[in-house]
Scaffold this motif. Sequence first.
Motif, PDB file in Angstrom:
ATOM      1  N   MET A   1       0.864  -1.272  -0.113  1.00  0.00           N
ATOM      2  CA  MET A   1      -0.038  -0.049  -0.097  1.00  0.00           C
ATOM      3  C   MET A   1       0.728   1.266   0.274  1.00  0.00           C
ATOM      4  SD  MET A   1      -3.181  -0.799   2.843  1.00  0.00           S
ATOM      5  CE  MET A   1      -3.741  -2.137   2.540  1.00  0.00           C
ATOM      6  N   ALA A   2       0.464   2.160  -0.894  1.00  0.00           N
ATOM      7  CA  ALA A   2       1.412   3.492  -0.812  1.00  0.00           C
ATOM      8  C   ALA A   2       1.115   4.365   0.426  1.00  0.00           C
ATOM      9  CB  ALA A   2       0.883   4.193  -2.061  1.00  0.00           C
ATOM     10  N   ASN A   3       2.137   4.807   0.766  1.00  0.00           N
ATOM     11  CA  ASN A   3       2.219   5.647   1.953  1.00  0.00           C
ATOM     12  C   ASN A   3       2.082   7.028   1.534  1.00  0.00           C
ATOM     13  OD1 ASN A   3       2.078   3.811   3.949  1.00  0.00           O
ATOM     14  ND2 ASN A   3       4.251   3.654   4.206  1.00  0.00           N
ATOM     15  N   VAL A   4       1.095   7.609   1.193  1.00  0.00           N
ATOM     16  CA  VAL A   4       0.822   8.835   0.666  1.00  0.00           C
ATOM     17  C   VAL A   4      -0.601   9.541   1.001  1.00  0.00           C
ATOM     18  CG1 VAL A   4       0.017   7.879  -1.733  1.00  0.00           C
ATOM     19  CG2 VAL A   4       0.933  10.280  -1.417  1.00  0.00           C
ATOM     20  N   VAL A   5      -0.829  10.736   1.201  1.00  0.00           N
ATOM     21  CA  VAL A   5      -2.089  11.199   1.529  1.00  0.00           C
ATOM     22  C   VAL A   5      -2.538  12.197   0.289  1.00  0.00           C
ATOM     23  CG1 VAL A   5      -3.299  12.662   3.113  1.00  0.00           C
ATOM     24  CG2 VAL A   5      -1.693  11.003   3.782  1.00  0.00           C
ATOM     25  N   ARG A   6      -3.879  11.907  -0.169  1.00  0.00           N
ATOM     26  CA  ARG A   6      -4.367  12.757  -1.338  1.00  0.00           C
ATOM     27  C   ARG A   6      -4.169  14.210  -0.694  1.00  0.00           C
ATOM     28  NH1 ARG A   6      -8.356   8.634  -1.085  1.00  0.00           N
ATOM     29  NH2 ARG A   6      -9.570   9.831   0.319  1.00  0.00           N
ATOM     30  N   PRO A   7      -3.741  14.942  -1.634  1.00  0.00           N
ATOM     31  CA  PRO A   7      -4.014  16.606  -1.469  1.00  0.00           C
ATOM     32  C   PRO A   7      -5.414  16.990  -1.504  1.00  0.00           C
ATOM     33  CG  PRO A   7      -3.224  16.003  -3.887  1.00  0.00           C
ATOM     34  CD  PRO A   7      -3.031  14.846  -3.118  1.00  0.00           C
ATOM     35  N   LEU A   8      -5.735  18.015  -0.571  1.00  0.00           N
ATOM     36  CA  LEU A   8      -7.123  18.315  -0.451  1.00  0.00           C
ATOM     37  C   LEU A   8      -7.245  19.573  -1.306  1.00  0.00           C
ATOM     38  CD1 LEU A   8      -7.528  18.284   3.370  1.00  0.00           C
ATOM     39  CD2 LEU A   8      -8.375  16.445   1.908  1.00  0.00           C
ATOM     40  N   VAL A   9      -8.618  19.837  -1.674  1.00  0.00           N
ATOM     41  CA  VAL A   9      -8.906  21.106  -2.208  1.00  0.00           C
ATOM     42  C   VAL A   9      -8.751  22.313  -1.064  1.00  0.00           C
ATOM     43  CG1 VAL A   9     -10.373  20.213  -3.994  1.00  0.00           C
ATOM     44  CG2 VAL A   9     -11.306  21.059  -1.680  1.00  0.00           C
ATOM     45  N   THR A 144     -20.450   2.740   2.337  1.00  0.00           N
ATOM     46  CA  THR A 144     -19.986   3.677   3.305  1.00  0.00           C
ATOM     47  C   THR A 144     -18.354   3.215   3.447  1.00  0.00           C
ATOM     48  OG1 THR A 144     -21.592   3.123   4.682  1.00  0.00           O
ATOM     49  CG2 THR A 144     -19.753   4.312   5.868  1.00  0.00           C
ATOM     50  N   ASP A 145     -17.838   2.031   3.205  1.00  0.00           N
ATOM     51  CA  ASP A 145     -16.238   1.539   3.102  1.00  0.00           C
ATOM     52  C   ASP A 145     -15.702   2.492   2.091  1.00  0.00           C
ATOM     53  OD1 ASP A 145     -15.103   0.381   5.334  1.00  0.00           O
ATOM     54  OD2 ASP A 145     -16.428  -1.726   4.821  1.00  0.00           O
ATOM     55  N   LEU A 146     -16.539   2.496   0.930  1.00  0.00           N
ATOM     56  CA  LEU A 146     -15.911   3.089  -0.358  1.00  0.00           C
ATOM     57  C   LEU A 146     -15.517   4.921   0.136  1.00  0.00           C
ATOM     58  CD1 LEU A 146     -17.312   1.700  -3.590  1.00  0.00           C
ATOM     59  CD2 LEU A 146     -15.087   1.016  -2.238  1.00  0.00           C
ATOM     60  N   LEU A 147     -16.661   5.286   0.672  1.00  0.00           N
ATOM     61  CA  LEU A 147     -16.588   6.778   1.116  1.00  0.00           C
ATOM     62  C   LEU A 147     -15.262   6.885   2.055  1.00  0.00           C
ATOM     63  CD1 LEU A 147     -20.375   7.536   1.741  1.00  0.00           C
ATOM     64  CD2 LEU A 147     -19.099   8.224  -0.310  1.00  0.00           C
ATOM     65  N   LEU A 148     -15.061   5.725   3.077  1.00  0.00           N
ATOM     66  CA  LEU A 148     -14.122   6.116   4.099  1.00  0.00           C
ATOM     67  C   LEU A 148     -12.831   6.173   3.354  1.00  0.00           C
ATOM     68  CD1 LEU A 148     -12.880   5.840   6.710  1.00  0.00           C
ATOM     69  CD2 LEU A 148     -13.109   3.427   6.659  1.00  0.00           C
ATOM     70  N   VAL A 149     -12.727   5.391   2.419  1.00  0.00           N
ATOM     71  CA  VAL A 149     -11.327   5.505   1.711  1.00  0.00           C
ATOM     72  C   VAL A 149     -11.072   6.466   0.631  1.00  0.00           C
ATOM     73  CG1 VAL A 149     -10.699   3.082   2.301  1.00  0.00           C
ATOM     74  CG2 VAL A 149     -11.703   3.401   0.230  1.00  0.00           C
ATOM     75  N   ASN A 150     -12.186   6.815  -0.115  1.00  0.00           N
ATOM     76  CA  ASN A 150     -12.202   7.573  -1.282  1.00  0.00           C
ATOM     77  C   ASN A 150     -12.801   8.885  -1.077  1.00  0.00           C
ATOM     78  OD1 ASN A 150     -10.865   5.530  -2.758  1.00  0.00           O
ATOM     79  ND2 ASN A 150     -13.071   4.748  -3.224  1.00  0.00           N
ATOM     80  N   ILE A 155     -15.080  12.524   5.128  1.00  0.00           N
ATOM     81  CA  ILE A 155     -14.349  12.571   6.465  1.00  0.00           C
ATOM     82  C   ILE A 155     -14.145  13.724   7.139  1.00  0.00           C
ATOM     83  CG2 ILE A 155     -11.890  11.906   7.453  1.00  0.00           C
ATOM     84  CD1 ILE A 155     -13.489   9.330   6.381  1.00  0.00           C
ATOM     85  N   ILE A 156     -13.968  14.618   6.279  1.00  0.00           N
ATOM     86  CA  ILE A 156     -13.694  15.886   6.746  1.00  0.00           C
ATOM     87  C   ILE A 156     -14.770  16.970   7.062  1.00  0.00           C
ATOM     88  CG2 ILE A 156     -12.468  18.572   6.283  1.00  0.00           C
ATOM     89  CD1 ILE A 156     -10.530  16.824   4.700  1.00  0.00           C
ATOM     90  N   ALA A 157     -15.865  16.796   6.248  1.00  0.00           N
ATOM     91  CA  ALA A 157     -17.061  17.632   6.403  1.00  0.00           C
ATOM     92  C   ALA A 157     -18.252  16.867   6.826  1.00  0.00           C
ATOM     93  CB  ALA A 157     -17.575  18.373   4.972  1.00  0.00           C
TER      94      ALA A 157
END
Length: 309
Positions: A1-9, A144-150, A155-157
């Motif tokens: 698994m890639a250790n990277v966090v998606r950039p946020l708007v 819900t699992d897909l929303l959690l990861v994608n 997550i934020i709002a």
Amino acid sequence: MANVVRPLVPELAEKARQELNEVPGRMAEDLGALRAWLLKQPHLNPRTDDQFLVNFLRGCKYSLEKSKEKLDNYYTVKTAIPEFFENRDPHDRTLQTYMTFGVNLPLPHTLEVDGPRFMLVRMGAYDATKYSIVHVMKVCYMITDLLLVNDDTSIIAGHMVLVDLRGLTFACMSQFSPTFIKKMTSVIEAFPIRTRGIHFINPSSGFDALYRLFHGFLSKKIQERIQVHESFEALHKVVPKKYLPEEYGGSGGRLNDIIEDWRLKLIAERAFFADDAKYRNDERKRPGKPKNASTLFGVEGSFRSLEFD
């Protein structure tokens, strides 16, 4: 698994800083502390990639202790309630049928760029005399699992839940035993996604009974965020039309198209669900008393009997 966090708007990044205590320069340190704790838990077999773990940190406002508890609970309920979380192949023909009901639908438009994700819940959308509430909830939690990861918005709002009671029948209501409701609410609480509000639409004659069933299992904070709308006009005062499907007086797409989009998304994530099945607890190794269906819900085994109610 890639250790990277998606950039946020930018709007979500600012909300994460202001409301969730996110400090981008400290993220690596926070992730390292959480990962180090996970490695010391003999009963846990979790995903440990950065994006997955940061979602729990964000959902717990960067409280390390709350994040630990939430992660443990997340895998505990997934292990203890196999009827919801096993055999989740979206190519399965039975699950394909349940995907077409559209009981739990994330709507495509959010309340502004940094606003919550709208979740449309339609418990009256299927024939409860023919179909199993267990499989209905299985598909709900796959989404819900897909929303959690994608979905960074979820997550934020958080989620704004719209519960349409139209078509709710006694047959559907009879499937909600106290134990089953406890399982459902335990799953909801285990996900690091905040509920920003619950709006009931089309309250039927059975609404009072349904409300009484669920009310005692909801936190006081959630109870205070419940609103009931007698008409679409009343709902539109809270949720602008542009965010709602056409069937709800809005311009946010047609229900059938939204349902089909989510069916295709689930099918496209077949590899994700196969991989997810590997991450479950070994309660025999938990320090202290093991947690299972009996200790958590007062029952042994699964709720397969509900399929025949």
